[in-house]
Design a protein around this motif. Sequence first.
Motif, PDB file in Angstrom:
ATOM      1  N   LEU A   1     114.959   0.675  84.366  1.00 50.64           N
ATOM      2  CA  LEU A   1     115.159  -0.717  84.770  1.00 50.64           C
ATOM      3  C   LEU A   1     115.271  -0.844  86.286  1.00 50.64           C
ATOM      4  O   LEU A   1     114.571  -1.646  86.906  1.00 50.64           O
ATOM      5  N   LEU A   2     116.145  -0.052  86.894  1.00 50.57           N
ATOM      6  CA  LEU A   2     116.339  -0.151  88.341  1.00 50.57           C
ATOM      7  C   LEU A   2     115.074   0.233  89.099  1.00 50.57           C
ATOM      8  O   LEU A   2     114.743  -0.386  90.123  1.00 50.57           O
ATOM      9  N   ASP A   3     114.364   1.245  88.621  1.00 54.09           N
ATOM     10  CA  ASP A   3     113.119   1.656  89.284  1.00 54.09           C
ATOM     11  C   ASP A   3     112.056   0.557  89.214  1.00 54.09           C
ATOM     12  O   ASP A   3     111.192   0.463  90.093  1.00 54.09           O
TER      13      ASP A   3
ATOM     14  N   LEU B   1     119.406  -8.705  82.829  1.00 51.20           N
ATOM     15  CA  LEU B   1     118.582  -7.514  82.629  1.00 51.20           C
ATOM     16  C   LEU B   1     119.470  -6.435  82.026  1.00 51.20           C
ATOM     17  O   LEU B   1     120.396  -5.950  82.668  1.00 51.20           O
ATOM     18  N   SER B   2     119.188  -6.074  80.799  1.00 53.52           N
ATOM     19  CA  SER B   2     120.102  -5.212  80.051  1.00 53.52           C
ATOM     20  C   SER B   2     119.631  -3.769  80.013  1.00 53.52           C
ATOM     21  O   SER B   2     118.478  -3.473  79.703  1.00 53.52           O
TER      22      SER B   2
ATOM     23  N   ALA C   1     114.418  -8.275  72.977  1.00 55.18           N
ATOM     24  CA  ALA C   1     113.543  -7.101  72.819  1.00 55.18           C
ATOM     25  C   ALA C   1     114.378  -5.849  73.051  1.00 55.18           C
ATOM     26  O   ALA C   1     114.659  -5.494  74.194  1.00 55.18           O
ATOM     27  N   TYR C   2     114.752  -5.198  71.988  1.00 54.38           N
ATOM     28  CA  TYR C   2     115.642  -4.048  72.057  1.00 54.38           C
ATOM     29  C   TYR C   2     115.082  -2.971  72.983  1.00 54.38           C
ATOM     30  O   TYR C   2     113.984  -2.469  72.775  1.00 54.38           O
ATOM     31  N   ALA C   3     115.853  -2.659  74.045  1.00 55.35           N
ATOM     32  CA  ALA C   3     115.507  -1.585  74.985  1.00 55.35           C
ATOM     33  C   ALA C   3     114.144  -1.786  75.651  1.00 55.35           C
ATOM     34  O   ALA C   3     113.526  -0.818  76.096  1.00 55.35           O
ATOM     35  N   ASP C   4     113.686  -3.027  75.765  1.00 54.56           N
ATOM     36  CA  ASP C   4     112.384  -3.305  76.380  1.00 54.56           C
ATOM     37  C   ASP C   4     112.532  -4.530  77.279  1.00 54.56           C
ATOM     38  O   ASP C   4     112.205  -5.653  76.882  1.00 54.56           O
ATOM     39  N   PHE C   5     113.029  -4.317  78.502  1.00 50.97           N
ATOM     40  CA  PHE C   5     113.315  -5.441  79.386  1.00 50.97           C
ATOM     41  C   PHE C   5     112.052  -6.193  79.784  1.00 50.97           C
ATOM     42  O   PHE C   5     112.082  -7.409  79.986  1.00 50.97           O
ATOM     43  N   ARG C   6     110.932  -5.498  79.912  1.00 50.71           N
ATOM     44  CA  ARG C   6     109.688  -6.186  80.286  1.00 50.71           C
ATOM     45  C   ARG C   6     109.266  -7.171  79.199  1.00 50.71           C
ATOM     46  O   ARG C   6     108.864  -8.301  79.486  1.00 50.71           O
ATOM     47  N   ARG C   7     109.351  -6.758  77.960  1.00 49.69           N
ATOM     48  CA  ARG C   7     108.979  -7.656  76.863  1.00 49.69           C
ATOM     49  C   ARG C   7     109.955  -8.821  76.788  1.00 49.69           C
ATOM     50  O   ARG C   7     109.550  -9.971  76.567  1.00 49.69           O
ATOM     51  N   GLY C   8     111.254  -8.557  76.972  1.00 49.79           N
ATOM     52  CA  GLY C   8     112.230  -9.634  76.962  1.00 49.79           C
ATOM     53  C   GLY C   8     111.948 -10.671  78.035  1.00 49.79           C
ATOM     54  O   GLY C   8     112.024 -11.881  77.798  1.00 49.79           O
TER      55      GLY C   8
ATOM     56  N   LEU D   1     109.154  -6.491  89.150  1.00 53.20           N
ATOM     57  CA  LEU D   1     109.421  -7.581  88.216  1.00 53.20           C
ATOM     58  C   LEU D   1     109.353  -8.928  88.928  1.00 53.20           C
ATOM     59  O   LEU D   1     109.880  -9.089  90.021  1.00 53.20           O
ATOM     60  N   ASP D   2     108.719  -9.895  88.295  1.00 54.73           N
ATOM     61  CA  ASP D   2     108.669 -11.247  88.842  1.00 54.73           C
ATOM     62  C   ASP D   2     109.882 -12.013  88.323  1.00 54.73           C
ATOM     63  O   ASP D   2     109.898 -12.500  87.190  1.00 54.73           O
TER      64      ASP D   2
END
Length: 241
Positions: free
Chosen positions: A49-51, A38-39, A17-24, A56-57
């Motif tokens: 991402l860090l925030d 985690l990219s 998922a390009y630029a969407d870590f939650r979807r990935g 994140l589970d």
Amino acid sequence: MECSSLRPSGFSTRALAYADFRRGLGMVSNKGLDSIELSALRQNELAPLLDALPTLDLSGFEYVSIHAPSQYAPAWEEELCARLHAEAWRRWPVVVHPDAINNFALWRQLGALVCIENMDKRKPIGRTANELTHIFGQLPEAALCFDIGHARQIDLTMTEAYLILREFGSRLTQVHVSEVNTRSKHDPLSYSSIVAFQEVSRLIPAHVPLILETPVSEEEIEAEIAKVREALPLNLQTMLA
């Protein structure tokens, strides 16, 4: 998943998922995978991402790494390293492109968490074992993220892949897996890349996680994992490494 017979495996969130870590993360949450990268490959992706990390589970993953931005303003490098250093207590490897580094002293503060990735043909440094020697001279504690697709693009005979693993195998922390085409884009594995990767599979210890960078749909994840396990099989030699 039988850890005794299968290599630890997972995906880079950006590949799915390009630029969407939650979807990935959501795409692999029910696939039985034990590793995740985690990219945040661009400067503006890192802070979100860090925030989000506390929310994140990641409990299902035995191995987690962060991919630092590969492009950023040089003036932002100190803030970048400071943000990553604040997360160092997690002990997650931080994958770094060596050509993105401007000030090695800043990255040395992260010690063994820095995970240098070997580069593709577009980059001016970090492509070969010889070039990586100079990088690790600047970052003596750093680990290696071995990108097997990059190594094959540089040398289709897999000799350079062999040399990198021979020289820096003791630093190996994770493996990026994909087919890298002539335009330096990531593709799913083909038969030719599977056969090529098998040539150096024995040099990759059984415990080292395989992080797929192949752009596939959620429905294709399991089939792509199967191809990677064919390309990098476990045998007695690797299980004892």
